[in-house]
Design a protein around this motif. Structure first.
Motif, PDB file in Angstrom:
ATOM      1  N   ILE A 243       0.838  -1.202   0.000  1.00 49.57           N
ATOM      2  CA  ILE A 243       0.000   0.000   0.000  1.00 49.57           C
ATOM      3  C   ILE A 243       0.871   1.249   0.000  1.00 49.57           C
ATOM      4  CG2 ILE A 243      -1.729   1.305   1.301  1.00 49.57           C
ATOM      5  CD1 ILE A 243      -2.758  -1.391   2.359  1.00 49.57           C
TER       6      ILE A 243
ATOM      7  N   GLU B 111       0.889   4.111  -2.874  1.00 53.50           N
ATOM      8  CA  GLU B 111       0.581   5.508  -2.570  1.00 53.50           C
ATOM      9  C   GLU B 111       1.730   6.434  -2.931  1.00 53.50           C
ATOM     10  OE1 GLU B 111      -2.845   5.533  -2.389  1.00 53.50           O
ATOM     11  OE2 GLU B 111      -2.410   7.207  -1.056  1.00 53.50           O
TER      12      GLU B 111
ATOM     13  N   ALA C   5      -4.087  11.521   2.753  1.00 52.27           N
ATOM     14  CA  ALA C   5      -4.626  10.300   3.369  1.00 52.27           C
ATOM     15  C   ALA C   5      -6.095  10.125   3.032  1.00 52.27           C
ATOM     16  CB  ALA C   5      -4.431  10.336   4.881  1.00 52.27           C
TER      17      ALA C   5
ATOM     18  N   GLY D 174      -6.340   9.025  -0.531  1.00 49.58           N
ATOM     19  CA  GLY D 174      -5.776   7.681  -0.675  1.00 49.58           C
ATOM     20  C   GLY D 174      -6.802   6.586  -0.455  1.00 49.58           C
ATOM     21  N   ILE D 175      -7.606   6.708   0.587  1.00 47.40           N
ATOM     22  CA  ILE D 175      -8.581   5.654   0.874  1.00 47.40           C
ATOM     23  C   ILE D 175      -9.903   5.925   0.166  1.00 47.40           C
ATOM     24  CG2 ILE D 175      -9.361   6.697   3.067  1.00 47.40           C
ATOM     25  CD1 ILE D 175      -9.025   2.929   2.411  1.00 47.40           C
TER      26      ILE D 175
ATOM     27  N   TYR E 112      -1.609   3.431   4.309  1.00 40.89           N
ATOM     28  CA  TYR E 112      -2.077   4.725   3.791  1.00 40.89           C
ATOM     29  C   TYR E 112      -1.547   5.893   4.612  1.00 40.89           C
ATOM     30  CZ  TYR E 112      -5.171   2.630   0.404  1.00 40.89           C
ATOM     31  OH  TYR E 112      -5.653   1.947  -0.679  1.00 40.89           O
TER      32      TYR E 112
ATOM     33  N   PHE F  28      -7.425  10.055   7.023  1.00 45.10           N
ATOM     34  CA  PHE F  28      -7.860   8.701   6.696  1.00 45.10           C
ATOM     35  C   PHE F  28      -9.313   8.492   7.134  1.00 45.10           C
ATOM     36  CE2 PHE F  28      -7.987   4.066   7.476  1.00 45.10           C
ATOM     37  CZ  PHE F  28      -7.513   3.623   6.256  1.00 45.10           C
TER      38      PHE F  28
END
Ligand code: ATP
Ligand code: MG
Lengths: 308, 253
Positions: free
Chosen positions: B9, B13, B76, B79-80, B106, B155
């Protein structure tokens, strides 16, 4: 063969309150190809999602390779490869990096030789440096298959692998399924195409409205399908089968017709003899129809039977 | 522990950050340079010193914090959010990786990215003014902790957001105002007493103050409080993530 996946009294109700699976139990044998057949919304993807850990169980238990999918998910998920129904891919990633990502995610050290082998097998090696966005739909589906194979799973789920795929690629897919089966991989595929199930499955399960309606060996189903019926319509409808025709095991059909059942794969079907005996009995033919019960009929019967 | 998953991951990223190099590195440098020109040179020439430091130097820690917070949260959260949006999240959910590993991948990537941006901004500021950093280790420590805690926060935002608007909303409506009102460009002692009290409810005040202390040895609030505030914020984020992990909130159907 031992069971590699065991689904026991599994229920799934989504947050919306919709009950997608009523009470499903199913055993999948190691090394088999199982086709899950069912109309849209039957619950095929839901069942797969529960086994793979994408959705949460409402009730029941699932074990994979003897491990529980909830409490021992690391053990179960390493055994499983999943090709989802939709083309869910990061559009900007390169094919080769997407493969490496999956392999790492599943907890395996990088193995470029293996990744090359998988990409070649799926005719994607030339495209390894292309971004996903530059690929055609069929290629994207192959990338999904390649990703699912990046960690050499023991069990492969193919959720509608032939949606939006041309004939050639579909044949290709069948070939790959065949090769994987030879390697001992257990394969579960969902499909709407009955020919597909016929072509590659060992067993066929029919699922509808969240329930398993049937699960049977394909060979057994095919035996049932090998039977053919000839419907003989006469000038003068009869109300009983004439005695002279008794050896043929005829049945009385609708509207005073005679119905003869025979095995298409038998050496002789007995049709010529039957027809001459019919005229010898003084009956005149008006029309003759034949009818073969196909997997499709069985499927439609099951699925419609429920709708009533 | 599935370390391969964290690495996969993280690498993914970082590749994404490199793909969008211009956006991830060049734009913070450009905007920081603009701040220096406007605040440092134009306005700063009219202000003598703040807490014994030239205004140009005084705003450096705040400028770094501004970029680092915004970048951590946006990296973050995006990213998710991206795999949630594209559907590629199925892979994360069906992988033999715990939520801790997924989060670590992440968050570490987002934190690395914003740390690098923070250091680049620091480097850029050396081009404009002389600064001496009194406590360099504390400075790096504060910076890293801030990157991590706000990446955790981002996140959570990425999991919570259902669409792009919501994804942009928090950085725009919450993070930026908190940073601007958090004493990035002024000492809170310059405010009227009532506002000084209100400001103490702004967590960013503690970050900026602690960070500035590492640079110049002077702070609006004591360093101990700053450390506690960052640690507390990190713990709250971790607790929320643990809850998400248990309930599958907005991830598992
Ligand atoms: N996230 C969800 N929330 C609520 N209901 C859902 C959700 N996902 C699926 N369903 C419902 O559950 C039922 C089963 O869906 P599922 O995707 O398992 O069907 P399927 O057999 O895979 O169908 P298809 O052949 O169209 O792919 C459908 O009625 C669907 O609307
Ligand atoms: Mg489906």
């Amino acid at each position: 063969m031992a069971d590699i996946v065991s689904v026991r009294d599994v229920q799934k109700t989504y947050d919306s309150g919709f009950q997608a699976l009523k009470t499903v139990s199913l055993d999948i044998r190691e090394g088999e190809v199982l086709a899950l057949l069912g109309p849209n919304g039957a619950g095929k993807t839901t069942l797969i999602s529960l086994i793979c850990g994408i959705a949460r169980l409402t009730g029941g238990t699932i074990t994979v390779g003897g491990h529980d999918v909830v409490t021992d998910y690391r053990a179960t998920r390493r055994l499983i490869g999943l090709v989802p129904q939709e083309l869910h891919l990061d559009p900007f990633e390169k094919v080769i990096n997407a493969m490496r990502f999956t392999r790492g995610l599943f907890g395996f050290p990088q193995d470029d030789a293996l990744i090359e082998k998988v990409l070649r097998r799926l005719a994607l090696w030339e495209k390894r440096d292309s971004r996903i966005i530059e690929l055609s739909g069929g290629m994207k589906r192959r990338v999904l298959i390649a990703k699912a194979l990046a960690h050499s799973p023991r069990i492969l789920f193919l959720d509608e692998p032939s949606a939006g795929v041309d004939v050639e690629l579909r044949k290709d897919m069948w070939r790959i399924v065949d090769e994987l089966k030879k390697d001992g991989v257990t394969i579960i595929l969902t499909t709407h195409y009955i020919e597909e199930a016929e072509a590659i499955a060992d067993r066929i399960a029919v699922i509808d409205k969240g329930e398993i309606k049937l699960i049977q060996e394909k060979a057994e189903l095919m035996r049932q399908m090998g039977r053919k019926q000839m419907i003989i319509e006469l000038q003068q409808p009869v109300d009983a089968v004439p005695d002279t025709l008794a050896p043929y095991g005829l049945e009385l059909g609708e509207g005073g017709t005679l119905v003869y059942s025979y095995d298409t794969r038998g050496e002789r079907t007995g049709i010529t003899k039957l027809l001459s005996d019919i005229s010898a009995a003084g009956l005149t033919l008006r029309d003759v129809q034949t009818h073969q019960s196909s997997l499709e009929d069985i499927f439609v019967d099951l699925v419609q039977g429920d709708a009533q | 522990m599935n370390l391969h998953a964290i690495r996969a991951i993280y690498t993914f990223e970082m590749n994404r950050a490199l793909r969008t190099l211009l956006q991830s590195v060049v734009s913070p440098i450009l905007s920081t340079s603009l701040y220096f020109v406007v605040f440092g040179a134009a306005i700063g020439s009219r202000i003598e010193t703040v807490e014994g430091v030239s205004y140009g130097a005084f705003i450096v820690p705040g400028l770094i914090m501004l970029s680092v917070l915004v970048q951590s949260v946006s990296a973050a959260s995006f990213g998710i959010f991206a795999p949630k949006y594209s559907g590629a999240i199925y892979e994360l959910l069906s992988a033999p990786a715990s939520f801790i590993e997924v989060t670590a991948g992440y968050v570490l990537a987002a934190a690395t990215r914003s740390l690098v941006i923070g250091l680049i901004i620091l480097g850029t500021s050396f081009l404009f003014i002389d600064i001496t950093i009194l406590h360099p280790f504390w400075m790096i420590g504060f910076l890293m902790l801030t990157c991590l805690s706000f990446a955790l926060f981002g996140f959570i935002i990425g999991i919570w957001a259902r669409n792009f608007e919501q994804l942009q909303l928090v950085p725009m409506l919450i993070v930026t105002p908190l940073v601007f009102l958090g004493g990035s460009f002024y000492s809170i002692t310059m405010l009227p007493p009532v506002w000084q009290t209100i400001t103490l409810f702004n967590p960013v005040v503690y970050l900026v103050s602690g960070f500035r202390w590492a640079f110049f040895g002077a702070a609006d609030v004591s360093v101990g409080w700053s450390v506690l505030a960052i640690a507390g914020f990190t713990l709250v984020c971790l607790a929320v993530i643990a809850w998400i992990f248990r309930t599958g909130y907005r991830l598992r159907k």
